[in-house]
Scaffold this active site. Sequence first.
Site, PDB file in Angstrom:
ATOM      1  N   ARG A  81     -10.896 -14.928  -1.743  1.00  0.00           N
ATOM      2  CA  ARG A  81     -10.550 -13.344  -2.458  1.00  0.00           C
ATOM      3  C   ARG A  81      -9.105 -13.623  -3.544  1.00  0.00           C
ATOM      4  O   ARG A  81      -9.284 -12.844  -4.341  1.00  0.00           O
ATOM      5  CB  ARG A  81     -10.136 -12.479  -1.291  1.00  0.00           C
ATOM      6  CG  ARG A  81     -10.001 -11.285  -1.845  1.00  0.00           C
ATOM      7  CD  ARG A  81      -9.787 -10.033  -0.796  1.00  0.00           C
ATOM      8  NE  ARG A  81      -8.489 -10.190  -0.043  1.00  0.00           N
ATOM      9  CZ  ARG A  81      -8.469  -9.432   0.881  1.00  0.00           C
ATOM     10  NH1 ARG A  81      -9.137  -8.884   1.635  1.00  0.00           N
ATOM     11  NH2 ARG A  81      -7.239  -9.917   1.661  1.00  0.00           N
TER      12      ARG A  81
ATOM     13  N   LYS B  36      -6.654  -7.744  -5.463  1.00  0.00           N
ATOM     14  CA  LYS B  36      -5.417  -7.535  -4.832  1.00  0.00           C
ATOM     15  C   LYS B  36      -4.255  -7.806  -5.508  1.00  0.00           C
ATOM     16  O   LYS B  36      -3.843  -8.875  -5.564  1.00  0.00           O
ATOM     17  CB  LYS B  36      -5.579  -8.337  -3.222  1.00  0.00           C
ATOM     18  CG  LYS B  36      -4.687  -7.826  -2.178  1.00  0.00           C
ATOM     19  CD  LYS B  36      -4.826  -8.227  -0.808  1.00  0.00           C
ATOM     20  CE  LYS B  36      -3.951  -8.102   0.010  1.00  0.00           C
ATOM     21  NZ  LYS B  36      -3.731  -6.532   0.491  1.00  0.00           N
TER      22      LYS B  36
ATOM     23  N   GLU C 169     -10.872   4.262   0.625  1.00  0.00           N
ATOM     24  CA  GLU C 169     -10.121   3.285   1.721  1.00  0.00           C
ATOM     25  C   GLU C 169      -8.792   4.166   1.789  1.00  0.00           C
ATOM     26  O   GLU C 169      -8.412   4.984   1.492  1.00  0.00           O
ATOM     27  CB  GLU C 169     -10.034   2.116   1.430  1.00  0.00           C
ATOM     28  CG  GLU C 169      -9.025   1.796  -0.054  1.00  0.00           C
ATOM     29  CD  GLU C 169      -9.037   0.207  -0.453  1.00  0.00           C
ATOM     30  OE1 GLU C 169      -9.005  -0.592   0.443  1.00  0.00           O
ATOM     31  OE2 GLU C 169      -9.276   0.047  -1.518  1.00  0.00           O
TER      32      GLU C 169
HETATM   33  N1  PLP Z   1      -7.612  -2.272   1.616  1.00  0.00           N
HETATM   34  C1  PLP Z   1      -6.428  -2.407   1.252  1.00  0.00           C
HETATM   35  C2  PLP Z   1      -5.914  -1.357   0.062  1.00  0.00           C
HETATM   36  C3  PLP Z   1      -5.492  -3.546   1.760  1.00  0.00           C
HETATM   37  O1  PLP Z   1      -4.075  -3.573   1.145  1.00  0.00           O
HETATM   38  C4  PLP Z   1      -5.989  -4.099   2.827  1.00  0.00           C
HETATM   39  C5  PLP Z   1      -5.152  -5.223   3.486  1.00  0.00           C
HETATM   40  O2  PLP Z   1      -5.020  -6.319   2.901  1.00  0.00           O
HETATM   41  C6  PLP Z   1      -7.365  -4.104   3.162  1.00  0.00           C
HETATM   42  C7  PLP Z   1      -8.207  -3.019   2.475  1.00  0.00           C
HETATM   43  C8  PLP Z   1      -7.834  -4.982   4.373  1.00  0.00           C
HETATM   44  O3  PLP Z   1      -8.002  -6.116   4.058  1.00  0.00           O
HETATM   45  P1  PLP Z   1      -8.065  -7.242   5.081  1.00  0.00           P
HETATM   46  O4  PLP Z   1      -8.869  -6.770   6.058  1.00  0.00           O
HETATM   47  O5  PLP Z   1      -8.473  -8.490   4.177  1.00  0.00           O
HETATM   48  O6  PLP Z   1      -6.605  -7.587   5.194  1.00  0.00           O
HETATM   49  C1  COI Z   2      -2.389  -6.888   4.480  1.00  0.00           C
HETATM   50  O1  COI Z   2      -2.952  -5.801   5.569  1.00  0.00           O
HETATM   51  O2  COI Z   2      -2.245  -7.686   4.694  1.00  0.00           O
HETATM   52  C2  COI Z   2      -1.876  -6.007   3.405  1.00  0.00           C
HETATM   53  O3  COI Z   2      -1.966  -6.738   2.419  1.00  0.00           O
HETATM   54  C3  COI Z   2      -1.627  -4.464   3.384  1.00  0.00           C
HETATM   55  C4  COI Z   2      -0.251  -4.150   2.950  1.00  0.00           C
HETATM   56  C5  COI Z   2       1.032  -4.727   3.631  1.00  0.00           C
HETATM   57  C6  COI Z   2      -0.050  -4.547   1.489  1.00  0.00           C
END
Ligand code: PLP
Ligand code: COI
Length: 344
Positions: A85, A188, A224
């Site tokens: 990612r 991200k 989200e």
């Molecule tokens: N959506 C957003 C905007 C986020 O910041 C996160 C966190 O990383 C997620 C979704 C969930 O992603 P992940 O499960 O890979 O941490």
């Molecule tokens: C995560 O869940 O790792 C995120 O990046 C969410 C937030 C702390 C930015």
Amino acid sequence: MINVDAKDIDYYSLGFDFIETKAMFISDYKNDKWDQGKLVPFGNIEISPAACVLNYGQEIFEGMKALSTKKGDITLFRPEENAKRFNKSAERLLMPTYDTHRFVQAIKQVVIANKEYIPPYDTGGALYIRPLMIGSGPILGVKPAKEYKVIIFTVPVGPYFPQGFMGIDLEITKEYTRAAPGGTGYAKTGSNYAGSMLAAKLTKEKGFSQVIFLDAVNKEYIEEVGTANFFAVIEDKLVTPLTSGTILPGITRMSVIELAAKKLGMVIEERDVSYKELFDDGCIEVFCTGTAAVITPIKSVSIEQQKKVFSGGEPGQYTRKLYELLTGIQRLEIEDEFNWVVVV
Ligand code: PLP
Ligand code: COI
């Protein structure tokens, strides 16, 4: 409490706040290639005021966790997915990609170097890992930098939402959106988060934990939560918004979908989800997922004058089962049949 010795941290009362740890990883990109990278003591970096990141926000990051198991192992969860990612985000922002194998190796190195900061198993906490890449080279016109840095640092953390598994109250915002089609929603990148802070601040002033963003075109379909992906249980099916470019494709999201289908036999629907569906009787549970949020039950959802409380304000049965499965696998208490866990 920013600069504190590992042995002086109260790991039982950690929130999600910055605390310095001992070491960080840093790697430089110059003349079209990455150097080997190295561990250095955690500290400030020097950067030109004309750096692309400071002027045009050329930045990407990841979020990961190292956990202690009951037996004392240290685990990572699907780190190669974060590496992939990271590179998808890099491509969107015209940044150089980083070798996925070296990414995972560097993560392991940083975790080992900071292992005294990993919260003990019984605290439920984690060592949060923050890999990032910045366009560090100087630039004036709007174009990508020629020099970059990858930095990986760590922070011991407790729950992201202080209510933890008790459930959170969320507000759907129609005023602010997070990402539009064709934009950077799936990457991200820091600017997606900078742009969401005002919406989060305003909703927190009203007593909510976070906002739920809707799609920017119709202001109807759920995208989200500010920092996590969204799920609803509707007529016993697990329903979640499609990852069609405007939301972050969460690694927890991907894992929860697989667990729900293969371990709970649930039917999964990845589709447009109107916020109005949440107010129908068929919608019995909602929760959000993320590395920081893990699986957090959503106690209530509000929009304008409408409010719905789910499962009598308690975490629902599907949410609870998925939480137990996911965290059980992550801490190696449930067999890791999907090969998701990497022992450091
Ligand atoms: N959506 C957003 C905007 C986020 O910041 C996160 C966190 O990383 C997620 C979704 C969930 O992603 P992940 O499960 O890979 O941490
Ligand atoms: C995560 O869940 O790792 C995120 O990046 C969410 C937030 C702390 C930015």
